[in-house]
Design an enzyme around this catalytic site. Structure first.
Site, PDB file in Angstrom:
ATOM      1  N   SER A 111      -4.865   7.816  -0.441  1.00  0.00           N
ATOM      2  CA  SER A 111      -4.813   7.454   0.968  1.00  0.00           C
ATOM      3  C   SER A 111      -3.992   8.525   1.676  1.00  0.00           C
ATOM      4  O   SER A 111      -3.249   9.281   1.035  1.00  0.00           O
ATOM      5  CB  SER A 111      -4.124   6.089   1.119  1.00  0.00           C
ATOM      6  OG  SER A 111      -3.764   5.819   2.449  1.00  0.00           O
ATOM      7  N   TYR A 114       2.180  -0.238  -1.398  1.00  0.00           N
ATOM      8  CA  TYR A 114       0.952   0.544  -1.226  1.00  0.00           C
ATOM      9  C   TYR A 114       1.284   2.033  -1.165  1.00  0.00           C
ATOM     10  O   TYR A 114       0.667   2.857  -1.850  1.00  0.00           O
ATOM     11  CB  TYR A 114       0.245   0.092   0.049  1.00  0.00           C
ATOM     12  CG  TYR A 114      -1.123   0.679   0.259  1.00  0.00           C
ATOM     13  CD1 TYR A 114      -2.244   0.127  -0.363  1.00  0.00           C
ATOM     14  CD2 TYR A 114      -1.317   1.766   1.105  1.00  0.00           C
ATOM     15  CE1 TYR A 114      -3.514   0.650  -0.154  1.00  0.00           C
ATOM     16  CE2 TYR A 114      -2.571   2.297   1.323  1.00  0.00           C
ATOM     17  CZ  TYR A 114      -3.667   1.739   0.689  1.00  0.00           C
ATOM     18  OH  TYR A 114      -4.919   2.268   0.901  1.00  0.00           O
TER      19      TYR A 114
END
Length: 260
Positions: free
Chosen positions: A142, A155
Protein backbone atom coordinates in the site's frame (compact mmCIF):
# COMPACT_ATOMS: atom_id res chain seq x y z
CA UNK A 1 3.89 -9.56 -21.88
CA UNK A 2 1.90 -12.74 -21.33
CA UNK A 3 1.66 -15.58 -18.83
CA UNK A 4 1.06 -18.45 -21.22
CA UNK A 5 1.40 -21.81 -19.44
CA UNK A 6 2.16 -20.13 -16.09
CA UNK A 7 0.34 -21.10 -12.89
CA UNK A 8 -0.69 -18.28 -10.55
CA UNK A 9 -2.12 -18.33 -7.04
CA UNK A 10 -3.91 -15.17 -5.92
CA UNK A 11 -5.09 -14.94 -2.31
CA UNK A 12 -8.15 -12.93 -1.38
CA UNK A 13 -9.19 -13.28 -5.00
CA UNK A 14 -12.95 -13.75 -4.70
CA UNK A 15 -13.49 -9.99 -4.93
CA UNK A 16 -11.87 -6.60 -5.37
CA UNK A 17 -8.24 -6.22 -6.39
CA UNK A 18 -7.49 -9.93 -6.13
CA UNK A 19 -10.35 -10.86 -8.43
CA UNK A 20 -9.22 -8.36 -11.07
CA UNK A 21 -5.64 -9.65 -10.89
CA UNK A 22 -6.91 -13.21 -11.33
CA UNK A 23 -8.96 -12.13 -14.35
CA UNK A 24 -6.04 -10.26 -15.91
CA UNK A 25 -3.72 -13.23 -15.44
CA UNK A 26 -6.32 -15.58 -16.92
CA UNK A 27 -6.89 -13.28 -19.90
CA UNK A 28 -3.14 -13.30 -20.51
CA UNK A 29 -2.80 -17.07 -20.62
CA UNK A 30 -2.27 -18.18 -17.03
CA UNK A 31 -3.91 -20.97 -15.10
CA UNK A 32 -5.28 -19.30 -11.99
CA UNK A 33 -6.06 -20.48 -8.48
CA UNK A 34 -8.50 -18.22 -6.64
CA UNK A 35 -7.73 -18.69 -2.96
CA UNK A 36 -10.13 -17.14 -0.49
CA UNK A 37 -11.59 -17.55 2.97
CA UNK A 38 -15.04 -17.60 1.33
CA UNK A 39 -15.03 -20.79 -0.73
CA UNK A 40 -18.46 -20.19 -2.30
CA UNK A 41 -17.38 -16.76 -3.53
CA UNK A 42 -14.10 -18.21 -4.81
CA UNK A 43 -15.99 -20.92 -6.68
CA UNK A 44 -18.29 -18.33 -8.25
CA UNK A 45 -15.29 -16.25 -9.34
CA UNK A 46 -13.55 -19.31 -10.81
CA UNK A 47 -16.68 -20.32 -12.74
CA UNK A 48 -16.97 -16.78 -14.04
CA UNK A 49 -13.43 -16.99 -15.41
CA UNK A 50 -13.61 -20.52 -16.79
CA UNK A 51 -16.82 -22.57 -16.60
CA UNK A 52 -14.88 -25.61 -17.83
CA UNK A 53 -12.63 -25.58 -14.77
CA UNK A 54 -9.60 -26.32 -16.93
CA UNK A 55 -7.70 -23.12 -16.16
CA UNK A 56 -9.36 -21.75 -13.03
CA UNK A 57 -9.55 -23.37 -9.60
CA UNK A 58 -11.17 -22.23 -6.36
CA UNK A 59 -9.31 -22.99 -3.14
CA UNK A 60 -10.58 -22.50 0.42
CA UNK A 61 -7.78 -20.78 2.30
CA UNK A 62 -7.48 -19.04 5.63
CA UNK A 63 -4.02 -17.57 5.09
CA UNK A 64 -3.37 -17.54 8.84
CA UNK A 65 -3.74 -21.34 8.99
CA UNK A 66 -0.54 -23.25 8.27
CA UNK A 67 -2.52 -26.39 7.50
CA UNK A 68 -4.92 -24.70 5.08
CA UNK A 69 -2.14 -22.88 3.27
CA UNK A 70 -0.02 -25.99 2.84
CA UNK A 71 -3.00 -28.06 1.69
CA UNK A 72 -4.27 -25.37 -0.66
CA UNK A 73 -0.94 -24.77 -2.35
CA UNK A 74 -0.41 -28.52 -2.72
CA UNK A 75 -3.83 -28.85 -4.35
CA UNK A 76 -3.03 -26.12 -6.87
CA UNK A 77 0.31 -27.70 -7.75
CA UNK A 78 -1.32 -31.13 -8.12
CA UNK A 79 -3.97 -29.82 -10.53
CA UNK A 80 -1.84 -27.50 -12.63
CA UNK A 81 1.62 -29.05 -12.37
CA UNK A 82 3.40 -26.48 -10.24
CA UNK A 83 3.26 -22.80 -9.28
CA UNK A 84 4.97 -19.90 -11.03
CA UNK A 85 3.36 -16.81 -9.50
CA UNK A 86 2.10 -16.01 -6.01
CA UNK A 87 0.13 -12.85 -5.34
CA UNK A 88 -0.25 -12.42 -1.58
CA UNK A 89 -3.26 -10.13 -1.56
CA UNK A 90 -5.54 -11.23 1.30
CA UNK A 91 -6.11 -8.46 3.80
CA UNK A 92 -8.56 -6.62 6.02
CA UNK A 93 -8.78 -3.19 7.58
CA UNK A 94 -9.73 -2.09 11.10
CA UNK A 95 -9.45 1.58 12.06
CA UNK A 96 -8.99 2.97 15.56
CA UNK A 97 -6.55 5.25 17.35
CA UNK A 98 -3.58 3.54 18.98
CA UNK A 99 -4.67 4.29 22.54
CA UNK A 100 -7.95 2.41 22.11
CA UNK A 101 -6.89 -0.26 19.61
CA UNK A 102 -7.92 -3.71 20.80
CA UNK A 103 -4.95 -6.07 21.12
CA UNK A 104 -6.92 -8.94 19.58
CA UNK A 105 -7.70 -6.79 16.55
CA UNK A 106 -4.02 -5.81 16.30
CA UNK A 107 -2.95 -9.47 16.30
CA UNK A 108 -5.65 -10.40 13.77
CA UNK A 109 -4.50 -7.67 11.39
CA UNK A 110 -0.84 -8.67 11.58
CA UNK A 111 -1.68 -12.36 11.25
CA UNK A 112 -3.65 -11.90 8.03
CA UNK A 113 -1.22 -9.50 6.38
CA UNK A 114 2.15 -10.79 7.62
CA UNK A 115 1.65 -14.39 8.76
CA UNK A 116 -0.42 -14.98 5.63
CA UNK A 117 2.31 -13.57 3.41
CA UNK A 118 4.95 -15.70 5.14
CA UNK A 119 2.97 -18.95 5.05
CA UNK A 120 1.95 -18.66 1.40
CA UNK A 121 5.45 -17.58 0.40
CA UNK A 122 7.09 -20.47 2.20
CA UNK A 123 4.74 -23.02 0.63
CA UNK A 124 5.21 -21.62 -2.88
CA UNK A 125 8.98 -21.17 -2.64
CA UNK A 126 9.46 -24.86 -1.90
CA UNK A 127 7.72 -25.69 -5.17
CA UNK A 128 9.34 -22.91 -7.20
CA UNK A 129 12.82 -23.95 -6.11
CA UNK A 130 12.15 -27.64 -6.83
CA UNK A 131 10.68 -26.88 -10.27
CA UNK A 132 13.77 -25.03 -11.40
CA UNK A 133 11.88 -22.65 -13.69
CA UNK A 134 11.96 -19.50 -11.58
CA UNK A 135 8.97 -17.61 -10.33
CA UNK A 136 7.49 -14.36 -9.10
CA UNK A 137 6.22 -13.49 -5.63
CA UNK A 138 4.12 -10.33 -5.42
CA UNK A 139 2.93 -8.78 -2.18
CA UNK A 140 0.00 -6.39 -2.00
CA UNK A 141 1.39 -3.51 -0.04
CA UNK A 142 0.00 0.00 0.00
CA UNK A 143 1.08 3.60 -0.02
CA UNK A 144 0.98 2.79 3.69
CA UNK A 145 4.10 0.71 3.04
CA UNK A 146 5.75 4.13 2.62
CA UNK A 147 3.63 6.56 4.61
CA UNK A 148 1.55 6.50 7.78
CA UNK A 149 -2.04 7.60 8.31
CA UNK A 150 -4.01 8.14 11.47
CA UNK A 151 -6.11 5.28 12.87
CA UNK A 152 -4.26 2.53 10.98
CA UNK A 153 -1.37 1.46 13.22
CA UNK A 154 -1.44 -2.32 12.52
CA UNK A 155 -2.17 -1.85 8.81
CA UNK A 156 0.74 0.57 8.38
CA UNK A 157 2.99 -1.69 10.43
CA UNK A 158 2.08 -4.75 8.38
CA UNK A 159 2.41 -3.01 5.02
CA UNK A 160 5.87 -1.73 5.96
CA UNK A 161 6.77 -5.28 7.00
CA UNK A 162 5.89 -6.67 3.57
CA UNK A 163 8.60 -4.52 2.01
CA UNK A 164 11.18 -6.12 4.28
CA UNK A 165 9.90 -9.60 3.52
CA UNK A 166 10.04 -8.95 -0.22
CA UNK A 167 13.63 -7.76 -0.03
CA UNK A 168 14.65 -10.88 1.88
CA UNK A 169 12.85 -13.22 -0.52
CA UNK A 170 14.41 -11.36 -3.46
CA UNK A 171 17.90 -12.05 -2.09
CA UNK A 172 17.23 -15.65 -1.14
CA UNK A 173 15.28 -16.47 -4.30
CA UNK A 174 17.69 -14.93 -6.81
CA UNK A 175 19.78 -18.08 -7.19
CA UNK A 176 16.59 -19.92 -8.16
CA UNK A 177 15.33 -17.25 -10.55
CA UNK A 178 12.56 -16.23 -8.14
CA UNK A 179 11.76 -12.52 -7.94
CA UNK A 180 9.85 -10.74 -5.16
CA UNK A 181 8.24 -7.32 -5.36
CA UNK A 182 5.55 -5.24 -3.67
CA UNK A 183 2.71 -3.32 -5.29
CA UNK A 184 1.77 -0.23 -3.27
CA UNK A 185 -1.64 1.07 -4.38
CA UNK A 186 -3.25 4.27 -3.28
CA UNK A 187 -6.90 4.19 -2.29
CA UNK A 188 -8.87 1.77 -4.48
CA UNK A 189 -12.64 1.94 -4.09
CA UNK A 190 -13.12 -1.67 -3.08
CA UNK A 191 -15.52 -2.88 -0.34
CA UNK A 192 -12.57 -2.61 2.07
CA UNK A 193 -12.24 1.12 1.34
CA UNK A 194 -16.00 1.72 1.20
CA UNK A 195 -16.18 0.39 4.75
CA UNK A 196 -13.46 2.80 5.89
CA UNK A 197 -15.20 5.96 4.66
CA UNK A 198 -17.98 6.08 7.30
CA UNK A 199 -15.62 4.71 9.96
CA UNK A 200 -13.10 7.48 9.38
CA UNK A 201 -15.85 10.09 9.15
CA UNK A 202 -17.04 9.02 12.58
CA UNK A 203 -13.57 8.86 14.14
CA UNK A 204 -12.42 12.19 12.64
CA UNK A 205 -15.71 14.05 13.11
CA UNK A 206 -16.07 15.02 9.45
CA UNK A 207 -18.41 14.11 6.59
CA UNK A 208 -17.92 11.13 4.31
CA UNK A 209 -17.35 13.47 1.36
CA UNK A 210 -14.62 15.20 3.34
CA UNK A 211 -12.98 11.84 4.09
CA UNK A 212 -12.79 11.11 0.37
CA UNK A 213 -11.69 14.58 -0.74
CA UNK A 214 -9.54 15.75 2.15
CA UNK A 215 -8.15 12.52 3.57
CA UNK A 216 -8.05 9.79 0.95
CA UNK A 217 -7.43 11.75 -2.24
CA UNK A 218 -6.05 15.07 -1.07
CA UNK A 219 -2.45 14.32 -2.09
CA UNK A 220 -3.16 12.75 -5.49
CA UNK A 221 -2.35 14.76 -8.62
CA UNK A 222 -5.89 14.52 -10.00
CA UNK A 223 -8.26 13.69 -7.14
CA UNK A 224 -8.88 10.23 -8.53
CA UNK A 225 -9.05 6.80 -6.93
CA UNK A 226 -6.63 4.16 -8.13
CA UNK A 227 -8.58 1.44 -9.98
CA UNK A 228 -8.46 -2.32 -9.63
CA UNK A 229 -7.26 -2.47 -13.23
CA UNK A 230 -4.39 -0.07 -12.49
CA UNK A 231 -3.21 -2.54 -9.86
CA UNK A 232 -3.87 -5.63 -11.98
CA UNK A 233 -1.85 -4.31 -14.90
CA UNK A 234 1.06 -3.66 -12.54
CA UNK A 235 0.72 -7.21 -11.20
CA UNK A 236 0.82 -8.54 -14.77
CA UNK A 237 3.99 -6.57 -15.51
CA UNK A 238 5.73 -7.87 -12.39
CA UNK A 239 4.61 -11.47 -12.93
CA UNK A 240 5.74 -11.55 -16.55
CA UNK A 241 9.03 -9.68 -16.14
CA UNK A 242 11.70 -12.11 -17.37
CA UNK A 243 14.79 -11.49 -15.23
CA UNK A 244 16.14 -10.69 -11.77
CA UNK A 245 16.68 -7.08 -12.89
CA UNK A 246 13.34 -6.19 -11.30
CA UNK A 247 13.29 -7.68 -7.82
CA UNK A 248 13.18 -6.43 -4.25
CA UNK A 249 11.26 -3.35 -5.37
CA UNK A 250 8.08 -1.63 -4.25
CA UNK A 251 6.05 -0.10 -7.06
CA UNK A 252 3.69 2.72 -6.07
CA UNK A 253 0.42 2.98 -8.02
CA UNK A 254 -1.35 5.93 -6.46
CA UNK A 255 -2.10 8.81 -8.86
CA UNK A 256 0.91 10.58 -7.44
CA UNK A 257 -0.19 10.38 -3.79
CA UNK A 258 3.29 9.16 -2.91
CA UNK A 259 6.25 9.91 -5.18
CA UNK A 260 9.60 8.24 -4.71
Amino acid sequence: MNLNDKVAVVTGAASGIGKQIARTYFDNGAKVAIADLDLAAAQAAARELDPSGERALAVAMDVTSEEQVEAGIAAVAAKFGGIDVLVSNAGIQIVNPVESFDFGAWKKMLAIHLDGAFLTTRACLKLMYAQGRGGSVIYMGSVHSKEASKLKAPYVTAKHGLVGLAKTVAKEGAAHGVRANVICPGFVRTPLVEKQIPEQARELGISEDEVVKNVMLKDTVDGEFTTVDDVAQTALFLAAFPTNALTGQSIVVSHGWFMQ
